[in-house]
Design a protein around this motif. Structure first.
Motif, PDB file in Angstrom:
ATOM      1  N   TRP A 199       1.077  -9.481  -0.342  1.00  0.00           N
ATOM      2  CA  TRP A 199       0.340  -8.632   0.690  1.00  0.00           C
ATOM      3  C   TRP A 199       1.222  -8.983   2.132  1.00  0.00           C
ATOM      4  N   ILE A 250      -2.320  -5.146   3.812  1.00  0.00           N
ATOM      5  CA  ILE A 250      -1.966  -4.118   2.671  1.00  0.00           C
ATOM      6  C   ILE A 250      -1.107  -4.742   1.559  1.00  0.00           C
ATOM      7  N   TYR A 260      -6.304  -1.964   3.730  1.00  0.00           N
ATOM      8  CA  TYR A 260      -5.763  -0.660   3.911  1.00  0.00           C
ATOM      9  C   TYR A 260      -4.864  -0.339   2.615  1.00  0.00           C
ATOM     10  N   HIS A 261      -4.944   0.661   2.198  1.00  0.00           N
ATOM     11  CA  HIS A 261      -4.166   1.032   1.105  1.00  0.00           C
ATOM     12  C   HIS A 261      -3.772   2.507   0.984  1.00  0.00           C
ATOM     13  N   LYS A 274      -9.319   3.090   3.665  1.00  0.00           N
ATOM     14  CA  LYS A 274      -9.864   1.591   3.829  1.00  0.00           C
ATOM     15  C   LYS A 274     -10.920   1.414   2.730  1.00  0.00           C
TER      16      LYS A 274
END
Length: 273
Positions: free
Chosen positions: A96, A108, A192-193, A214
């Motif tokens: 991460w 992320i 957040y992806h 999100k």
């Protein structure tokens, strides 16, 4: 609105009855045990993994590696642990990075390996870049005369491998219990992806889906037994992975703790398409 489509299911396979999907619909409920190692990577390398409008976080280059054990159920199948426990348990190893969106700090997931197909399919839906792998985490049994209890000085280790390659390993040597507020912000900040599904007609054209999301979380809780300690972390080079580009420049601290939450859905923040 769907027209003349009678197959059912939240995900593949779609069937007349709709009970064979590899994952049922959310909300999903999670319980997790973490072994996390906090480290600094080269900020310029982290930046290459963050497409605009994502930016570096408040502490550029701050990252962590997480080795974790997961227990999960969906709201519509809460009895699954007693029906097929294999569909409710898995292990995961992830890298991460801290980031931000419009000045709002978050995190992320840049790499993640899991040992079960249902969590990989669910992760792709949520924007996790999941791949199959093998994850091993130290476990001690309280009644084993040769094994230590969880106390100051106890060492735990996590190992991740995939496709015959060892990818990373990390340890924590327990030092002291801490309060939830003492956990690094990056480990508890919003997720957040990037959700991505390629174009079926032409691989050189824009993907069918490419959006920043999100992930939401409800019923968040942390276990009372939260440990901080010293950590080690090593990334191995690979012919087919790029995680080692994020190799630690500095290992900071390590943490062991448990958490739980409910995933009720997400929010689309930006679309590149």
């Amino acid at each position: 609105m769907l027209r003349d489509f009678k197959l059912k299911g939240f995900s593949y396979p779609l069937t007349p009855k709709g009970i064979s999907s590899v994952i049922p619909s959310f909300p999903w409920h999670y319980g997790t045990e973490y072994l996390n190692i906090l480290f600094r990577a080269d900020p310029s390398v982290v930046r290459e993994f963050l497409p605009e409008p994502l930016e570096l976080g408040p502490d550029p280059g701050l990252c962590y590696a997480a080795f974790s054990k997961w227990w999960s159920v969906s709201e519509e199948a809460k009895d699954m642990p007693s029906i097929n426990p294999e569909r409710t348990q898995y292990r995961e190893a992830a890298i991460w990075a801290s980031c931000s969106f419009k000045g709002n700090p978050g995190q992320i997931c840049l790499f993640v390996w899991v040992d079960n197909d249902f969590t990989m399919a669910r992760g792709w839906f949520m924007g996790f870049p999941k791949k199959l792998g093998q994850v091993y985490i130290t476990e001690y049994h309280d009644l084993n005369p040769a094994m230590p209890h969880k106390k100051e000085g106890t060492v735990f280790k996590g190992i991740a491998s995939a496709n015959g390659e060892r990818l990373m390993e990390g340890t924590i040597t327990l030092e002291s219990r801490i309060n939830p507020s003492d956990l690094p912000y990056v480990m508890t900040s919003p997720l957040y992806h990037i959700r991505h599904f390629p174009n079926i007609t032409n691989p050189n054209e824009a993907p069918s889906v490419l959006e920043l999301v999100k992930l939401k979380a409800e019923n968040k809780r942390l276990g009372k037994d939260i440990w901080k300690g010293s950590g080690t972390l090593k990334f191995y080079e690979s012919e087919i992975e790029e995680h080692f580009l994020l190799r630690p420049k500095e290992v900071l601290d390590a943490y062991m703790f448990s958490s739980g939450y409910t995933f009720p859905g997400g929010e689309v923040l930006y679309s590149w398409v």
